[in-house]
Design a protein around this motif. Structure first.
Motif, short mmCIF file in Angstrom:
data_model
loop_
_atom_site.label_atom_id
_atom_site.label_comp_id
_atom_site.label_asym_id
_atom_site.label_seq_id
_atom_site.Cartn_x
_atom_site.Cartn_y
_atom_site.Cartn_z
N ASN A 23 1.97 2.27 -3.72
CA ASN A 23 1.11 3.18 -4.51
C ASN A 23 0.45 4.24 -3.63
OD1 ASN A 23 -0.92 1.74 -3.36
ND2 ASN A 23 -2.02 1.34 -5.28
N ARG A 24 1.07 4.45 -2.51
CA ARG A 24 0.74 5.57 -1.62
C ARG A 24 -0.70 5.58 -1.13
NH1 ARG A 24 1.99 10.26 0.51
NH2 ARG A 24 4.13 10.95 0.55
N LEU A 25 -1.27 4.40 -0.97
CA LEU A 25 -2.52 4.35 -0.22
C LEU A 25 -2.18 4.62 1.24
CD1 LEU A 25 -4.39 1.28 -1.77
CD2 LEU A 25 -4.98 3.69 -1.98
N MET A 52 -3.28 -2.58 -8.72
CA MET A 52 -3.32 -3.16 -7.38
C MET A 52 -4.49 -4.13 -7.30
SD MET A 52 -2.27 -2.12 -3.91
CE MET A 52 -2.71 -2.94 -2.38
N PHE A 110 -6.51 -6.53 -4.59
CA PHE A 110 -6.68 -6.63 -3.14
C PHE A 110 -7.14 -8.04 -2.73
CE2 PHE A 110 -7.52 -2.33 -4.53
CZ PHE A 110 -6.89 -1.52 -3.59
N ARG A 130 0.82 -1.21 0.00
CA ARG A 130 0.00 0.00 0.00
C ARG A 130 0.86 1.25 0.00
NH1 ARG A 130 -5.09 -0.53 1.89
NH2 ARG A 130 -4.85 1.26 3.24
N ARG A 141 -0.82 6.33 -9.67
CA ARG A 141 -1.59 5.16 -9.26
C ARG A 141 -2.17 4.44 -10.47
NH1 ARG A 141 -4.25 8.07 -4.78
NH2 ARG A 141 -3.02 7.69 -2.90
N ALA A 167 -2.54 10.64 -8.57
CA ALA A 167 -3.58 9.86 -9.23
C ALA A 167 -3.03 9.24 -10.51
CB ALA A 167 -4.80 10.73 -9.53
#
Ligand SMILES: Nc1ncnc2c1ncn2[C@@H]1O[C@H](COP(=O)(O)OP(=O)(O)O)[C@@H](O)[C@H]1O
Ligand SMILES: [Mg+2]
Lengths: 226, 257
Positions: free
Chosen positions: B63-65, B96, B98, B60, B91, B88
């Motif tokens: 991708n800078r979540l 990604m 999950f 995470r 990303r 954005a």
């Protein structure tokens, strides 16, 4: 009974209820959605503006707000949302001030309804939206709000029913709705006051009952299946 | 691109994702400790380690979540942007997948796959649909295109999630335990899609305990424990000859199942 309805123009009065309700529903939905977006945004300043709006409006008595639109906004501050040249100036003015007051008040409830709908959305939906590169605004528009509105149908419906009944407060600034006519009945025909009460109460049931039924049908049909 | 004995393309030695001295805390918990990791173009890296060791957080963060406090992360030579439009865009280039699929519940399968291309890339609707149908066909769920996620099995949903990521033409894909939420009989259908993806030369970072996948598709296994990378090795070396006690201990636990 027919005679009573005719004498006090109760059909016109209920038409007024419907107009007040529809216009106020429209504006409170727009304002409430904006306030909800502020409360959901990651920007702290916007969040606190949104929170203050809700706390302020939700906790002020509606009568105070409606009377305030007339005495303060119009009377003191000169806000005049109607034309003096019009032959229906006073009627228009009172109607629009009432819609304004009803809208800003119910927007606070609309905001909270939408927020409760948004809270039913699993966090993963927003994360998936961000991970495919949607900006915050796009995530709101395409993922969060559509699901939030569907989750909010029941509380929004409850707000609409409350709004319908709350429109009676508009009689305080001279809008000729059923509550206004009830005052007239009490004054000029006290002999049929009970009948007047019954007819008007029945009128509101006829207006709000279908809304309740439509809402529960909609909320099960549009519910987001997870 | 050259291929190895099993038909997998050899990774290049061009760095694609580079993490340098990355540190992150959740309050008092030091969840990423001086992480250094370089993933090259075309490389498949499997991240393995006990629950709570920081594997999801690592994914995470890439991708800078999640934010991080110190160190640098770059993708294709560019440092991760802070927030806003630039982030954005980044990303969109990093796919990604999950553990819990996270398909958009109010959209059909087809709409799930076309949303990114339409809204982020500005692809024309007809082209987006055509490409989405190709991808859905590739992951074997094209015949479900008009259904909603809740009408599909977990395995099917996860394959759609992979197609949704692929539709953005990502340069690297992150998988966070993509098969952990699945019933056993559905695990292979998802792993098969991932193996095909690896064969096609996709750069992948995969958090998984599926050793079969790691042995078949991974170029490298990274072992994490308590927020730190303790070992990096080829799958064969790592599984047969782990160097640290923690890795030995961890492997003995998942092997005795
Ligand atoms: N949002 C969060 N807030 C606080 N602690 C968290 C959060 N997410 C994860 N953690 C903690 O960070 C540690 C690493 O979690 P995670 O990266 O999910 O591990 P893994 O994926 O390897 O199981 C765990 O101890 C977990 O409890
Ligand atoms: Mg995890």
């Amino acid at each position: 009974m027919l005679e009573l309805i005719q004498e006090f123009e109760l059909l016109a009065a209920f038409w007024m209820t419907i107009r007040l309700t529809l216009w106020s529903a429209l504006f409170s939905l727009i304002i409430g959605t904006f306030v909800a977006i502020m409360r959901l945004s990651p920007v702290k300043v916007l969040q606190s503006i949104g929170t203050s709006y809700v706390n302020l409006l939700r906790n002020t008595p509606l009568t105070l707000i409606i009377v305030g639109t007339s005495l303060v906004l119009w009377g003191q501050l000169g806000l005049e949302p109607a034309s003096r040249d019009s032959s229906t100036f006073i009627v228009d003015l009172n109607f629009r001030l009432a819609v304004l007051g009803l809208s800003v008040y119910h927007a606070a409830f609309v905001c909270e309804a939408i927020r409760s709908g948004v809270n039913t959305i699993p966090l993963g939906q927003a994360e998936a939206a961000r991970s495919i590169g949607l900006t915050f605004g796009q995530s709101l528009r395409h993922v969060i709000l559509p699901q939030g509105f569907r989750g909010a149908i029941t509380p929004l419906g409850n707000t609409l029913i409350a709004l319908t009944k709350n429109t009676t407060v508009a009689s305080a600034i001279g809008v000729m709705d059923p509550a206004y006519q009830l005052d007239n009945i009490a004054e000029f025909r006290p002999d049929v006051l009970f009948l007047g009460f019954a007819v008007i109460a029945l009128g509101f049931v006829v207006l709000t009952l279908p809304v309740g039924l439509i809402i529960s049908a909609l909320s099960s049909r549009l519910a987001v299946k997870r | 691109m050259s291929e190895d004995a099993n038909g997998f393309p050899e990774p290049s030695n061009e760095p694609l994702v580079v993490l340098q001295d990355v540190n992150k805390h959740f309050g008092d918990l030091h969840v990423l400790k001086d992480i250094n990791l370089t993933v090259h173009h075309g490389e498949v890296v499997v991240v393995i380690g006990p629950s709570g060791s920081g594997k999801s957080t690592l994914c995470r963060t890439i991708n800078r979540l999640e934010t991080y406090e110190s160190g640098t992360i770059s993708v294709q030579g560019k440092a991760l942007p802070e927030e806003g439009k630039a982030l954005a865009r980044l990303r969109a280039d990093v796919g990604m997948v999950f553990q819990s699929f996270n398909l958009f519940s109010h959209k059909t399968i087809l709409e799930n796959v076309t949303m990114g291309p339409l809204k982020v890339r500005g692809v024309k609707p007809a082209d987006a649909k055509k490409r989405a149908m190709e991808l859905l066909d590739r992951v074997g769920v094209a015949h479900q295109a008009e259904k909603y996620p809740a009408q599909l099995s977990g395995g099917q949903q996860q394959r759609v999630a992979i197609a949704r990521s692929l539709a953005m033409e990502p340069t690297v894909m992150l998988f966070d335990e993509p098969t952990s939420a699945l019933d056993p009989e559905m695990i292979n259908e998802v792993l098969d899609v991932m193996v095909q993806l690896a064969k096609s030369g996709m750069t992948m970072i995969v958090v998984t305990h599926e050793m079969g996948f790691a042995r078949k598709a991974a170029d490298r296994v990274v072992f994490m424990s308590d927020g730190a990378i303790l070992e990096e090795n080829t799958p064969e070396e790592f599984f047969t000859n782990p160097q640290t006690d923690r890795a030995q201990d961890f492997l003995s636990k998942i092997l005795t199942h």
